[in-house]
Design a protein around this motif. Structure first.
Motif, short mmCIF file in Angstrom:
data_model
loop_
_atom_site.label_atom_id
_atom_site.label_comp_id
_atom_site.label_asym_id
_atom_site.label_seq_id
_atom_site.Cartn_x
_atom_site.Cartn_y
_atom_site.Cartn_z
N VAL A 1 0.83 -1.26 0.12
CA VAL A 1 0.06 0.05 0.18
C VAL A 1 1.03 1.43 0.01
CG1 VAL A 1 -2.04 1.47 1.33
CG2 VAL A 1 -1.77 -1.23 1.23
N GLU A 2 0.44 2.16 -0.85
CA GLU A 2 1.27 3.57 -0.77
C GLU A 2 0.05 4.33 -0.60
OE1 GLU A 2 3.86 4.53 -3.73
OE2 GLU A 2 4.88 2.73 -3.75
N ILE A 3 0.46 5.61 0.52
CA ILE A 3 -0.51 6.34 0.87
C ILE A 3 -0.03 7.87 0.31
CG2 ILE A 3 -2.05 7.34 2.76
CD1 ILE A 3 -1.27 4.80 4.08
N GLN A 4 -0.79 8.88 -0.21
CA GLN A 4 -0.28 10.22 -0.61
C GLN A 4 -1.23 11.12 0.20
OE1 GLN A 4 2.07 10.94 -3.07
NE2 GLN A 4 2.76 9.16 -3.88
N SER A 5 -0.62 12.17 0.64
CA SER A 5 -1.45 13.35 1.19
C SER A 5 -1.85 14.05 0.15
CB SER A 5 -0.62 14.12 2.20
OG SER A 5 0.51 14.61 1.97
N LEU A 6 -2.93 14.68 0.21
CA LEU A 6 -3.59 15.70 -0.69
C LEU A 6 -3.71 17.18 -0.49
CD1 LEU A 6 -6.43 13.41 -2.10
CD2 LEU A 6 -4.19 13.68 -3.21
N GLY A 7 -3.41 18.01 -1.11
CA GLY A 7 -3.46 19.63 -0.70
C GLY A 7 -2.06 20.14 -0.81
N THR A 8 -2.10 21.60 -0.78
CA THR A 8 -1.04 22.06 -0.88
C THR A 8 -0.79 23.27 0.24
OG1 THR A 8 -2.43 24.09 -1.76
CG2 THR A 8 -1.35 22.57 -3.43
N GLY A 9 -1.91 23.01 1.22
CA GLY A 9 -1.23 23.74 2.46
C GLY A 9 -0.62 22.89 3.40
N ARG A 10 -0.22 23.65 4.69
CA ARG A 10 0.52 22.68 5.65
C ARG A 10 -0.36 21.74 6.23
NH1 ARG A 10 4.02 22.76 9.84
NH2 ARG A 10 3.45 22.18 11.78
N HIS A 11 -1.88 21.76 6.03
CA HIS A 11 -2.68 20.72 6.72
C HIS A 11 -3.18 19.86 5.52
CE1 HIS A 11 -2.04 21.92 10.75
NE2 HIS A 11 -2.40 23.19 10.61
N PRO A 12 -2.96 18.56 5.47
CA PRO A 12 -3.63 17.82 4.34
C PRO A 12 -5.07 17.98 4.20
CG PRO A 12 -1.83 16.38 5.42
CD PRO A 12 -2.13 17.60 6.22
N ARG A 13 -5.52 18.11 2.96
CA ARG A 13 -7.15 18.07 2.87
C ARG A 13 -7.66 16.65 2.45
NH1 ARG A 13 -8.87 23.03 2.58
NH2 ARG A 13 -10.67 22.61 1.34
N GLY A 14 -6.83 15.68 2.62
CA GLY A 14 -7.33 14.45 2.09
C GLY A 14 -6.22 13.56 1.92
N PHE A 15 -6.40 12.33 1.66
CA PHE A 15 -5.44 11.31 1.31
C PHE A 15 -6.04 10.23 0.29
CE2 PHE A 15 -5.34 12.92 5.82
CZ PHE A 15 -3.91 12.97 5.85
N LEU A 16 -4.79 9.53 -0.39
CA LEU A 16 -4.96 8.79 -1.41
C LEU A 16 -4.31 7.65 -1.14
CD1 LEU A 16 -6.36 7.69 -4.16
CD2 LEU A 16 -4.43 8.61 -5.21
N ALA A 17 -5.13 6.45 -0.95
CA ALA A 17 -4.06 5.09 -0.72
C ALA A 17 -4.52 4.10 -2.20
CB ALA A 17 -4.76 4.43 0.46
N VAL A 18 -3.56 3.42 -2.21
CA VAL A 18 -3.61 2.68 -3.47
C VAL A 18 -2.81 1.17 -2.89
CG1 VAL A 18 -3.83 4.23 -5.24
CG2 VAL A 18 -1.30 3.27 -4.66
N GLY A 19 -3.61 0.07 -3.31
CA GLY A 19 -2.89 -1.26 -2.93
C GLY A 19 -2.59 -1.95 -4.43
N THR A 20 -1.50 -2.79 -4.34
CA THR A 20 -0.91 -3.41 -5.61
C THR A 20 -0.36 -4.67 -4.82
OG1 THR A 20 0.75 -2.19 -5.83
CG2 THR A 20 -1.07 -1.31 -7.15
N ALA A 21 -0.12 -5.60 -5.70
CA ALA A 21 0.31 -6.95 -5.47
C ALA A 21 1.97 -6.68 -5.46
CB ALA A 21 -0.08 -8.06 -6.53
#
Length: 517
Positions: free
Chosen positions: A220-240
């Motif tokens: 699993v890789e997780i990426q934070s979303l947003g351009t400010g100091r505090h993330p506005r969301g997160f994206l997680a992807v899971g692959t074999a």
């Protein structure tokens, strides 16, 4: 795919021959390196096809064996031995050592220059990168088209999961799962709360790679979303498997589109928050009719149902500084309320005004439950919650929340409900320093009298008040005649300059006595 030893062997112009390690020809070749050193490992990174003519290797079996083992330990994926210059054929000890260690060994004939092999690998790597870029651009176009669909987020996650042959999930700023694809991925994504929490503490953009939750085999890789100091969301992807170059292009495109969507909606969200805050102020001011007119149908049936008011601010506990920043906790509480409302389709009104957050939401709904849970966990907040009330009585509900908040501060509690205050006792509130000071000042003249004269006025006053002014019962408790007690109560009135016939005076005296125990 990147070039492999097998693809080089299939290049007929190179005329390469396998002498050992034929079962490991599917290894990817990251680069080609030529060296005549007997120990080239300090100059290697791993993943190379090493080419040599063996000019300095000699024929000693032990030396050749050590040479092969050094290369294998350094991560070399194959050894190409050129014949016809230092050696007419590949030394047999070298072949045996390579077979023993499982290192692919290729015979390079004299007519084949090493540069030809380097060019073949370089061309294959370039072709693979071009293919990855091309595929990434096509994926970006697909994701962009998906993002423009009516259900843009869901469509984008669906296309992303299909491209990766895995799963994808989107979280809001609080770490709650907003959407996932395929549907079963939502349960798996929900188990990554701890990883999301750690990533939230880092400024965006940030990423983390973790093992699949619950013992799953995926990565699993997780990426934070947003351009400010505090993330506005997160994206997680899971692959074999680990993401290759093409897959990373796809993920980066998804991150860019989701971030753009979040940032573009920020202005609209801020305007909606200001609108909701203004509406809440109207309700708290008693302007219910105007509030209904302004709100229209925007907030559904919120103003037609029983609601509650919650007021939260920084706790006044001495240890609160050890657990975080109250301002951050308040901002996160506001986000938690919005996220809970979005998940349960509950409208709400909120106003974050400096160091205080006020929330109005439906009684018994998920918004207030989420707020209560966050306040209890934050350790740096205190909150008061009103009783349920119709929209016409929001001002009274606001006052109830204020009083409950005051009790929360007084009792060092995270959350106090108004119903709890009403069902409790007023006596614990008498421990306040201001109340004790008032009681001491009010009773001091009587205590000064008792210390220098006879009469036990304080004790007699307590007995008389506890018996609700019944002379015979109070006198019996004291062991004196009722006329003696009447005389003492007249002295109390004379010393204090106040009439015991006044119920307010009796109340104040009784509370003063109770505050002293």
């Amino acid at each position: 795919m990147p070039p492999t030893l097998a693809s080089l062997l299939r290049t007929s112009a190179l005329k390469l021959t396998v002498l050992a390690g034929g079962d490991r020809l599917d290894a990817a070749v990251r680069w080609v390196h030529t060296s005549e050193l007997d120990d080239p490992t300090p100059y290697l990174e791993g993943g190379e096809l090493l080419l040599t003519t063996g000019l300095k290797l000699g024929t000693d079996a032990d030396a050749l064996r050590e040479y092969v083992y050094r290369l294998a330990d350094a991560g070399v994926v194959g050894l190409g031995f050129g014949v016809g210059l230092g050696h007419d054929s590949v030394p047999e000890p070298l072949v045996s050592a390579a077979e023993e260690r499982g290192l692919p060994l290729l015979r390079v004939p004299r007519p084949t220059p090493f540069i030809a092999i380097s060019k073949a690998v370089s061309a294959a790597i370039a072709a693979d990168q071009y293919k990855a870029v091309t595929a990434g651009l096509e994926a970006q176009r697909e994701l962009t088209r998906a993002a423009l669909a009516p259900d843009g987020t869901g469509a984008l996650l669906s296309r992303l999961a299909a491209h990766l042959d895995g799963w994808a999930a989107l979280y809001d700023a609080s770490g709650a799962v907003v959407a996932a694809s395929p549907d079963w991925a939502g349960r798996r994504a929900a188990r990554l709360g701890g990883e999301i929490e750690r990533l939230r503490a880092r400024p965006a953009p940030a990423s983390a790679a973790v093992a699949g939750p619950g013992g799953a085999d995926d990565r699993v890789e997780i990426q934070s979303l947003g351009t400010g100091r505090h993330p506005r969301g997160f994206l997680a992807v899971g692959t074999a498997e680990r993401l290759d170059t093409s897959a990373r292009y796809v993920v980066h495109a998804a991150v860019a589109l989701l971030t753009l969507s979040l940032e573009q909606s920020r202005t609209l969200q801020d305007a909606e928050r200001r609108f909701g805050a203004a509406l809440l102020r109207m309700l708290l001011a008693g302007e219910t009719g105007h509030a209904r007119t302004v709100a229209g149908r925007r907030y559904g049936t919120l103003l037609e149902r029983p609601v509650r008011v919650l007021i939260a601010e920084a706790a006044r506990r001495p240890d609160k500084g050890e657990h975080g920043d109250p301002a951050v906790a308040l901002a996160l509480l506001a986000e938690q309320a919005e996220a809970a409302g979005a998940r349960s389709a509950e409208p709400l009104l909120a106003s974050l005004d400096g160091p205080r957050l006020t929330v109005l939401a439906a009684d018994g709904g998920g918004v207030l439950a989420a707020c209560a849970e966050h306040v209890e966990a934050a350790e740096v907040l205190a909150a008061g919650l009103s009783a349920a009330a119709p929209a016409d009585e929001v001002p009274a509900a606001g006052s109830q929340a204020e009083r409950a908040l005051a009790v929360a501060h007084r009792r060092s509690r995270a959350l106090v409900e108004h119903d709890e205050v009403g069902a409790g006792s007023i006596l614990p509130l008498l421990g306040d320093d201001a109340v004790k000071a008032f009681a001491e000042g009010l009773l001091r003249p009587l205590r000064d009298h008792d210390a220098t004269s006879r009469g036990d006025l304080v004790k007699s006053l307590r007995a008389w008040l506890s018996r609700h002014g019944q002379w015979d019962a109070a006198a019996a408790d004291l062991g004196v005649h009722r006329h003696t007690l009447r005389y003492r109560m007249r002295r109390v009135e004379e010393i204090l300059g106040r009439s015991l016939d006044d119920p307010d005076v009796r109340m104040e005296l009784w509370l003063a006595l109770k505050s002293e125990g």
